[in-house]
Write an enzyme that holds these catalytic residues in place. Structure first.
Site, PDB file in Angstrom:
ATOM      1  N   ASP A   9       6.648  16.528  28.204  1.00  0.00           N
ATOM      2  CA  ASP A   9       5.493  16.100  27.409  1.00  0.00           C
ATOM      3  C   ASP A   9       4.264  16.901  27.815  1.00  0.00           C
ATOM      4  O   ASP A   9       3.716  16.688  28.902  1.00  0.00           O
ATOM      5  CB  ASP A   9       5.259  14.606  27.626  1.00  0.00           C
ATOM      6  CG  ASP A   9       4.197  14.040  26.700  1.00  0.00           C
ATOM      7  OD1 ASP A   9       3.567  14.823  25.971  1.00  0.00           O
ATOM      8  OD2 ASP A   9       3.996  12.813  26.700  1.00  0.00           O
TER       9      ASP A   9
ATOM     10  N   HIS B  24       3.687   8.361  19.695  1.00  0.00           N
ATOM     11  CA  HIS B  24       3.429   9.443  20.638  1.00  0.00           C
ATOM     12  C   HIS B  24       4.507  10.501  20.427  1.00  0.00           C
ATOM     13  O   HIS B  24       5.663  10.180  20.127  1.00  0.00           O
ATOM     14  CB  HIS B  24       3.437   8.941  22.079  1.00  0.00           C
ATOM     15  CG  HIS B  24       3.099  10.003  23.076  1.00  0.00           C
ATOM     16  ND1 HIS B  24       2.006  10.835  22.929  1.00  0.00           N
ATOM     17  CD2 HIS B  24       3.716  10.400  24.221  1.00  0.00           C
ATOM     18  CE1 HIS B  24       1.964  11.678  23.941  1.00  0.00           C
ATOM     19  NE2 HIS B  24       2.992  11.437  24.738  1.00  0.00           N
TER      20      HIS B  24
ATOM     21  N   CYS C  97      -1.435  14.675  20.555  1.00  0.00           N
ATOM     22  CA  CYS C  97      -0.055  14.759  21.037  1.00  0.00           C
ATOM     23  C   CYS C  97       0.859  15.570  20.133  1.00  0.00           C
ATOM     24  O   CYS C  97       1.680  16.354  20.612  1.00  0.00           O
ATOM     25  CB  CYS C  97       0.510  13.361  21.276  1.00  0.00           C
ATOM     26  SG  CYS C  97       0.807  12.376  19.795  1.00  0.00           S
TER      27      CYS C  97
END
Length: 686
Positions: free
Chosen positions: A355, A332, A274
């Protein structure tokens, strides 16, 4: 009507235009400008050309074109004539003739909502077309009429022009940071960013429609969210959380430049997680002119059923997690991009969350966002894009259920505060961490937060769960938990009631990946005890975590999840406590030998003490820095390093320009990864 001018050549006045458009760092070989802002070109006329040129009376028509199929209907081709002055709202131009120099200076202004990309510029005089050159047009955070406008110069410097940043990992109780080289101005990177747009599936389906839509930063940001990962296209990065064979371990990357260059040369790059997806997304956004920041959400909810806004965690009788769609990642990382949202309404302008990490599909593809941060805070989940999923990441409620011997699950714990902790980003103008949780949601448990979440029945559900307030369960950690050492952790049960409690405690230690999933060799320790606890007393159950047991189980994230479950036998009520610890990493010592001078070699000394009770193999140090290593990594391989021995290296580099720069350092080996550091290098002029 004036005669046709003879054009000898065109000077795009690159240096002057770059200075006024804040694009000097892209280099001086071609023109890079920001939309909605004037720029000048100088047309050199052939000897004997008409020196009585009158702009308002000429047949001088300028043409700008972008994309493979330029069309006026799509705003990818625009024709406009010379006027007395330029307009702030559309493509326009004015000119001044200098007969003594035999030149014509043309001032052009692009539309503040023009599509970004590579443009050709030409002039048509009575059907005679002459090419004047090419330029790249970017979004413009300095232009009030641009959708990405920011009204603060310090923020523009940080979110558009800053090439270095700090990313955050770990857990909310132990936040760690490491530097990242965004490198959006490195040679060739802007071309690669435009290539990413040209490789998106929408471009192949309808290039005209796609190029026309590139005037909208909402559209471009959504395309980037899909293209930074490669799950359903030829995107930049392949995600991997277990087996890194055939690629680069995600913790090895120091910056975005090397990743983007590899993608441009050979396609999807192996591997990313991530923080890598987000950092590369930030690089591309800033390169294209969209203000962008990298954000870390600690205790980040992953709602496998977007829309129910509940993270349901299932456990077996030993307190071990049962794999399910719902999970809580220890952290995250995503990006926030700054823009207006005319599709949502003015009150949803500002930061937009997107994202690029591939988690769930959105409208059939692996992307997420952009969703208005204000919409997330206010619970406006009907606002596109992907608001329910993002809302659950920062503000879902958590329900724990324990599997009984008959296979049924009993709810034993519920929390409204577990998800979305210490949401962090780099502060403007410094390397300090800034907590922005209050931008994402109201204070946990407040009336506003509960109003947004619409959980008026929370206390009823808590009572129905059978939770006994007379027992308190806590997990306590040791000090100095450096990777490689042996230490103890404790489950502490306290009886605050007036009755003796007959209890069964189960305590487990499990290696996990940062996204909350179990690591391949997950078990690190387990203990169980049945005990009576008198009123006002406590009982402790410990697990000794030895490197011999956890060393092979942990990943490069160095995370161990501790779970304690207590059964109150009289009431048949369950209590649970959970904590994730991050093992401390060894210190990376970075020391420059002497002073750094432009175009002169300088050496940096790198030292790291191996804290493990076993040798490290395939050890290496890597350095990287803009204007220090030409934006490319330099690696020194040093082979094996024995237990409790020092890994040492000396790496030489040649600074290319003076000023203050950041030198990033990464140590890598077979058993110890993601050890990073940096120093500020002040380079003197020659």
């Amino acid at each position: 009507m004036s005669e046709v001018l003879g054009i000898e050549r065109c000077d795009l006045d690159i240096s002057s235009n770059h200075s006024s458009h804040h694009t000097q760092l892209y280099g001086g070989k071609r023109l890079v400008i920001r939309r909605g802002q004037p720029f000048n070109i100088i047309i050199h006329l052939t000897p004997g050309s008409n020196t009585d040129f009158k702009p308002g009376q000429s047949s001088f028509t300028l043409i700008v074109e972008t994309g493979p199929l330029p069309r006026e209907e799509s705003d990818t081709k625009v024709l406009f004539c010379l006027h007395d002055s330029t307009s702030e709202t559309e493509w326009s131009a004015s000119a001044a003739n200098d007969p003594s120099e035999n030149t014509l200076t043309v001032s052009l202004n692009s539309s503040p909502d023009a599509p970004i990309g590579l443009y050709s510029l030409s002039v048509d005089q009575k059907g005679q077309k002459t090419s004047l050159g090419q330029f790249i047009l970017l979004f413009n955070a300095w232009c009030r009429r641009d959708a990405v406008y920011m009204n603060d110069e310090r923020r523009r410097q940080e979110y558009v022009l800053a090439q270095y940043g700090v990313l955050y990992q770990g857990t909310y109780t132990r936040i760690t940071q490491f530097p990242w080289n965004f490198g959006q101005f490195q040679a060739g990177i802007l071309d690669i960013c435009l290539k990413i747009l040209d490789n998106n599936p929408e471009y192949f389906y309808d290039a005209d429609k796609d190029c026309s839509a590139r005037g909208n930063p909402v559209y471009v940001t959504r395309v980037l969210s899909a293209m930074i990962n490669s799950d359903d296209d030829r995107g930049v990065l392949v995600g991997e959380w277990e087996d890194y064979t055939g690629g680069v371990h995600p913790s090895t990357w120091l910056g975005s430049g090397d990743i983007l260059r590899q993608w441009a040369q050979s396609g999807p790059v192996h591997y990313g997680q991530c923080w890598v997806f987000a950092a590369v997304g930030c690089t591309v956004s800033r390169a294209l002119g969209i203000p962008c920041r990298v954000v870390t959400n600690f205790a980040s909810g992953h709602d496998g059923q977007p829309g129910d806004l509940v993270i349901e965690r299932l456990f077996d009788e030993d307190g071990k997690r049962i794999i399910d769609k719902d999970s809580i990642w220890n952290f995250h990382v995503w990006v926030d991009s700054w823009m207006t949202r005319p599709d949502l309404g003015q009150r949803f302008n500002g930061w937009q969350i997107s994202d690029p990490t591939p988690q769930e599909t959105s409208e059939g593809i692996f992307c997420c966002g952009p969703a208005s941060l204000k919409a997330i805070k206010e619970g406006e989940l009907t606002r596109k894009y992907d608001a329910p999923f993002i809302f659950a990441e920062v503000n879902a409620d958590v329900v724990d259920k324990l599997r009984q011997p008959n296979g049924e699950f009993v709810r034993f714990n519920e929390s409204i505060t577990s998800v979305g902790r210490f949401i962090s980003t780099k502060a403007v103008g410094s390397y300090m961490r800034r907590d922005i949780t209050h931008h994402y949601k109201y204070a946990e448990g407040s009336e506003d937060e509960r109003r947004v979440y619409q959980k008026a029945q929370h206390h009823n559900k808590l009572r129905e769960s059978g939770k006994e307030p007379g027992l308190n369960l806590e997990i306590k950690l040791s000090d100095n938990m450096i990777v490689g050492s042996n230490f103890e952790v404790f489950a502490i049960l306290t009886n605050d009631s007036m009755d003796v409690k007959d209890c069964k405690i189960r305590f487990s230690a499990t290696a996990v990946v940062y996204n909350g999933r179990l690591a391949a060799g997950d078990s690190c320790g387990f203990a169980s005890i049945e005990v009576e606890v008198p009123p006002g007393e406590e009982r402790r159950l410990s697990i000794k975590l030895e490197y011999d047991s956890y060393g092979a189980a942990i990943t490069s994230d160095r995370m161990i999840r501790l779970s304690a479950v207590v059964l109150d036998k009289q009431l048949r009520a369950f209590h649970k406590s959970e904590k994730t610890l991050v093992l401390d990493e060894p210190e990376l010592v970075i020391k420059l030998e002497g002073e750094a001078t432009v175009n002169q070699p300088v050496t940096v000394q790198l030292t790291l003490l191996n804290p493990l009770p076993e040798p490290l193999q395939d050890c290496s140090f890597t350095i990287e820095g803009n204007n220090l290593t030409d934006g490319k990594p330099i690696t020194a391989k040093i082979g094996a390093v024995g237990a409790a021995q020092e890994a040492k290296a000396r790496i030489e580099f040649i600074p290319s320009s003076s000023g203050s720069n950041v030198l990033l350092v990464n140590f890598d080996s077979d058993k110890l990864k993601k050890i990073r550091g940096y120093i500020i290098v002040v380079v003197r002029g020659e």
